[in-house]
Design a protein around this motif. Structure first.
Motif, short mmCIF file in Angstrom:
data_model
loop_
_atom_site.label_atom_id
_atom_site.label_comp_id
_atom_site.label_asym_id
_atom_site.label_seq_id
_atom_site.Cartn_x
_atom_site.Cartn_y
_atom_site.Cartn_z
N PRO A 40 -9.77 -4.84 7.37
CA PRO A 40 -10.10 -4.45 6.00
C PRO A 40 -9.51 -5.41 4.96
O PRO A 40 -8.41 -5.94 5.15
CB PRO A 40 -9.47 -3.06 5.87
CG PRO A 40 -9.33 -2.56 7.25
CD PRO A 40 -9.06 -3.77 8.10
N VAL A 41 -10.24 -5.61 3.90
CA VAL A 41 -9.78 -6.41 2.76
C VAL A 41 -8.94 -5.50 1.87
O VAL A 41 -9.42 -4.45 1.44
CB VAL A 41 -10.96 -6.99 1.97
CG1 VAL A 41 -10.45 -7.74 0.74
CG2 VAL A 41 -11.81 -7.88 2.85
N VAL A 42 -7.70 -5.89 1.59
CA VAL A 42 -6.83 -5.10 0.72
C VAL A 42 -7.03 -5.56 -0.72
O VAL A 42 -6.55 -6.62 -1.13
CB VAL A 42 -5.36 -5.24 1.14
CG1 VAL A 42 -4.45 -4.41 0.22
CG2 VAL A 42 -5.17 -4.81 2.59
N ALA A 43 -7.76 -4.77 -1.49
CA ALA A 43 -8.14 -5.18 -2.84
C ALA A 43 -6.94 -5.31 -3.78
O ALA A 43 -6.98 -6.09 -4.73
CB ALA A 43 -9.14 -4.17 -3.42
N SER A 44 -5.87 -4.57 -3.51
CA SER A 44 -4.71 -4.57 -4.41
C SER A 44 -3.72 -5.69 -4.14
O SER A 44 -2.70 -5.79 -4.82
CB SER A 44 -3.99 -3.22 -4.33
OG SER A 44 -4.82 -2.17 -4.76
N GLU A 45 -4.01 -6.54 -3.15
CA GLU A 45 -3.09 -7.63 -2.85
C GLU A 45 -2.94 -8.54 -4.06
O GLU A 45 -3.91 -9.07 -4.60
CB GLU A 45 -3.60 -8.43 -1.65
CG GLU A 45 -2.65 -9.51 -1.19
CD GLU A 45 -3.11 -10.20 0.08
OE1 GLU A 45 -2.55 -11.27 0.39
OE2 GLU A 45 -4.00 -9.68 0.76
N GLY A 46 -1.70 -8.73 -4.51
CA GLY A 46 -1.44 -9.57 -5.68
C GLY A 46 -1.20 -8.79 -6.95
O GLY A 46 -0.81 -9.37 -7.98
N VAL A 47 -1.40 -7.47 -6.93
CA VAL A 47 -1.15 -6.65 -8.11
C VAL A 47 0.36 -6.57 -8.36
O VAL A 47 1.16 -6.49 -7.41
CB VAL A 47 -1.72 -5.22 -7.92
CG1 VAL A 47 -1.19 -4.26 -8.98
CG2 VAL A 47 -3.24 -5.24 -7.98
N ASN A 48 0.75 -6.57 -9.61
CA ASN A 48 2.15 -6.37 -9.99
C ASN A 48 2.45 -4.87 -9.86
O ASN A 48 2.24 -4.10 -10.79
CB ASN A 48 2.39 -6.85 -11.42
CG ASN A 48 3.82 -6.59 -11.89
OD1 ASN A 48 4.73 -6.41 -11.09
ND2 ASN A 48 4.01 -6.54 -13.20
N THR A 49 2.90 -4.47 -8.68
CA THR A 49 3.06 -3.04 -8.39
C THR A 49 4.34 -2.48 -9.01
O THR A 49 5.25 -3.21 -9.40
CB THR A 49 3.08 -2.78 -6.88
OG1 THR A 49 4.12 -3.57 -6.29
CG2 THR A 49 1.75 -3.13 -6.26
N ARG A 50 4.38 -1.16 -9.08
CA ARG A 50 5.56 -0.45 -9.55
C ARG A 50 6.04 0.47 -8.43
O ARG A 50 5.25 0.87 -7.57
CB ARG A 50 5.26 0.36 -10.82
CG ARG A 50 4.23 1.45 -10.63
CD ARG A 50 3.88 2.16 -11.93
NE ARG A 50 4.97 2.99 -12.41
CZ ARG A 50 5.17 4.26 -12.06
NH1 ARG A 50 4.34 4.85 -11.20
NH2 ARG A 50 6.16 4.96 -12.55
N THR A 51 7.30 0.79 -8.44
CA THR A 51 7.85 1.71 -7.45
C THR A 51 8.22 3.02 -8.11
O THR A 51 8.35 3.10 -9.34
CB THR A 51 9.09 1.12 -6.76
OG1 THR A 51 10.08 0.80 -7.74
CG2 THR A 51 8.73 -0.14 -5.98
N MET A 52 8.39 4.04 -7.29
CA MET A 52 8.75 5.35 -7.80
C MET A 52 9.52 6.10 -6.72
O MET A 52 9.49 5.72 -5.54
CB MET A 52 7.49 6.12 -8.19
CG MET A 52 6.46 6.23 -7.09
SD MET A 52 4.83 6.71 -7.68
CE MET A 52 5.17 8.30 -8.41
N ASP A 53 10.21 7.14 -7.14
CA ASP A 53 10.99 7.95 -6.20
C ASP A 53 10.11 9.06 -5.65
O ASP A 53 9.44 9.77 -6.39
CB ASP A 53 12.20 8.56 -6.90
CG ASP A 53 13.05 9.40 -5.96
OD1 ASP A 53 13.75 8.81 -5.13
OD2 ASP A 53 12.97 10.64 -6.04
#
Length: 298
Positions: free
Chosen positions: A103-116
């Motif tokens: 599968p192609v991961v569309a979100s690759e390269g997104v500036n992600t955020r983390t959470m608890d």
């Protein structure tokens, strides 16, 4: 998640198609859920037949694949997922379907955020709630479609450029509606914590009884803490979501006095005749709903 994942399921929902019937020679793409499927359709245009596994108003967290999904996956030329932990069921579906690709991961390269999440740090998978992130999707989708169908690469490139401009317009629209609202009024109660990227981009504070996934359950202590926080921060509006159960957020709202602001489309598009049948319509609808509620909170 239920162990009745695939072939023990009696119901076989129809797979939603985003294009008219096409010839066998055209590229067949499968996307994990409706929001992603629409973006694939925007880039692929009439050169790609796109279907979605999770249908309109569906919850990608609690999705249970069926034999129809496995069949569609096996026949696909290219498969798209958002990634970042959203589609926890995809590996099992791929194994059961016999799909041989990756599968192609569309979100690759997104500036992600983390959470608890229950004391653990996790990546927030709801990247599409900012059109800035969807531009990354568009670039990844264009690259994947061009690799699968080089003859139509120029078309995919033109479509991607045109749609990226629309995403810039969506971003500007949201800022025009929300930036003028005082910061202390930009607070919203929702069903689960899915608007983190929207909040980061437009400086909106979201509170929710559930975390990153609707599969989790809020403890009585968590709910009590949230109710107290809402009272202290004077959050006046709550929204329920089209793809999950609204009872908990209504319970919290009742205890705090928050008033209903309507329905938001968070993880799924509406049915074709609904107000959020495309990503563009979904995003504008959500912005309008939230801006109207925040303005009333003054």
């Amino acid at each position: 998640m239920s162990s009745r994942l695939l072939f023990l399921s009696a119901a076989i929902p129809a797979i939603m198609a985003f294009t008219a019937p096409v010839s066998a020679a055209e590229l067949k793409a499968v996307a994990s859920f409706t929001v992603l499927a629409d973006i694939v359709h925007q880039v692929g245009g009439d050169k790609v037949q796109v279907s979605t596994l999770v249908g309109p108003d569906g919850d990608p967290h609690e999705f249970e694949p069926t034999p129809a999904n496995a069949k569609a996956l096996k026949a696909a030329d290219v498969v798209f997922v958002s990634g970042e932990g959203l589609e926890g069921w995809m590996d099992r579906l791929i194994s059961a379907s016999g799909f041989k690709g990756k599968p192609v991961v569309a979100s690759e390269g997104v500036n992600t955020r983390t959470m608890d999440e229950d004391g653990k740090t996790v990546t927030d998978p709801h990247v599409w709630n900012s059109p800035v992130n969807v531009k990354v999707w568009v670039a990844n989708i264009e690259k994947a479609l061009s690799a699968a169908d080089p003859a139509d690469a120029a078309t995919f490139k033109a479509n991607a450029e045109a749609y990226s401009k629309k995403l810039d317009e969506l971003n500007a629209y949201a800022h025009s509606k929300l930036d003028k609202i005082p910061q202390e009024q930009r607070k919203v109660l929702t069903s689960h914590d899915a608007f983190g990227y929207f909040g980061r981009e437009y400086k909106v504070s979201f509170l929710a009884p559930l975390g990153v996934s609707t599969e989790t359950e809020a403890s009585a202590a968590d709910v009590a803490k949230l109710i107290e926080q809402i009272k202290v921060e004077k959050v006046k509006t709550y929204f329920f979501e089209n793809s999950n159960d609204p009872r908990l957020v209504k319970q919290v709202a009742k205890a705090t006095g928050a008033k209903p602001g309507g329905e938001l489309y968070v993880e799924s598009l509406s049915k074709p005749k609904g107000p959020a049948s495309t990503y563009e319509k979904m995003f504008r609808f959500n912005v309008d709903q939230m801006a109207a509620a925040m303005e009333k909170a003054s």
